[in-house]
Design an enzyme around this catalytic site. Sequence first.
Site, PDB file in Angstrom:
ATOM      1  CE  LYS A 152      -6.706  -8.112   5.348  1.00  0.00           C
ATOM      2  NZ  LYS A 152      -6.087  -6.644   5.603  1.00  0.00           N
ATOM      3  CE  LYS A 157       0.894  -1.310   4.314  1.00  0.00           C
ATOM      4  NZ  LYS A 157      -0.043  -1.686   3.124  1.00  0.00           N
ATOM      5  CE  LYS A 211      -6.350  -1.566  11.504  1.00  0.00           C
ATOM      6  NZ  LYS A 211      -6.690  -0.813  10.189  1.00  0.00           N
TER       7      LYS A 211
END
Length: 335
Positions: free
Chosen positions: A202, A117, A199
């Site tokens: 969203k 991140k 993965k």
Amino acid sequence: MESLEKKKTIFSGIQPSGILTLGNYLGAIKNWVKLQDEYHCYYCVVDMHAITVRQDPAELRKRTLDVAAIYMASGIDPKKSVIYVQSHVPQHAELCWILNCYTYLGELSRMTQYKDKAAKHQDNLNSGLFTYPVLMAADILLYQTDLVPVGSDQKQHVEITRDIAIRFNRLYGGVFTIPEPYIGQSGARIMSLQEPESKMSKSDPNPNGYISIIDDPDTICRKIKRAVTDSDGEIRLDAEKKPGITNLLGIYAACCEISPKQAEEEFIGKNYGLLKEKVSEAVIGRLAPLQEKFKQIRSEKGYLEDILHENAQTAQQAAIRTLRKVHKKIGFVAK
Ligand code: TRP
């Protein structure tokens, strides 16, 4: 006698950082539903985690309610499980602060999700992003959680939670239950339709990579039609050489409640076009009743808010009990 044994406690949460995907449903929520009778479950909408990345306030508010409604539409019953919003229970933030003082910079800097991140959000390297796992530890430890259903990407965070809890218990005697990750048998890991090596997410900037739980049938068909496959034309499970096809078989299997192996057998010798058609049908069929309930719950706003309010109170009572113990142990003066 089993019936007299205390039910074990489960805690899990999802960030309202985007509209939930088919991956959240098949990989997590669908399995959470099954745990409700056997365990004492807390299912949280972790809005405090979501703000470690900048969110639009109106969107965050809407999505928080959407996630709670999706929990319920999927079959999580707020009378059996505690469904609530993280920021409604301020004890999460309180315990997080305390645990921050028992967590080392070195261990936080080893977190792979932080490293990922941090690389993605160079323009907003805030300290919340860094201490994210400590807030997650607070979530889990507040409720004396035994088991934490998570995907493999979150296992490291459960590990650090255990380390913090063990450290704390060593200093002060047994305060926290030491949690364990719970990897369900059918823990389907649903991958991106565009990059099947990662993965389904969203927060993927490319909406063709994921199917949202509330996508309409045409959108679902279109996205599956465009899903990345390979050129050898053979349908079989092989996560390394054929990640796209393996993912489609996994989605089909999870939607139909069969094993990926059974799905593979069903499609031996068939072509990719047919596989995609059948996967679309299975996904649309599986999501239809959920979407119907979601619309209904979302149209009665007061109802959802009342449930969240009540459940937050239930959660708070349990959280206060743990926090009181913690305060006493570390030497805070009782109020
Ligand atoms: N970090 C988790 C995720 O992104 C969400 C989360 C927050 C969580 N607190 C939790 C999961 C506690 C399990 C338990 O998937």
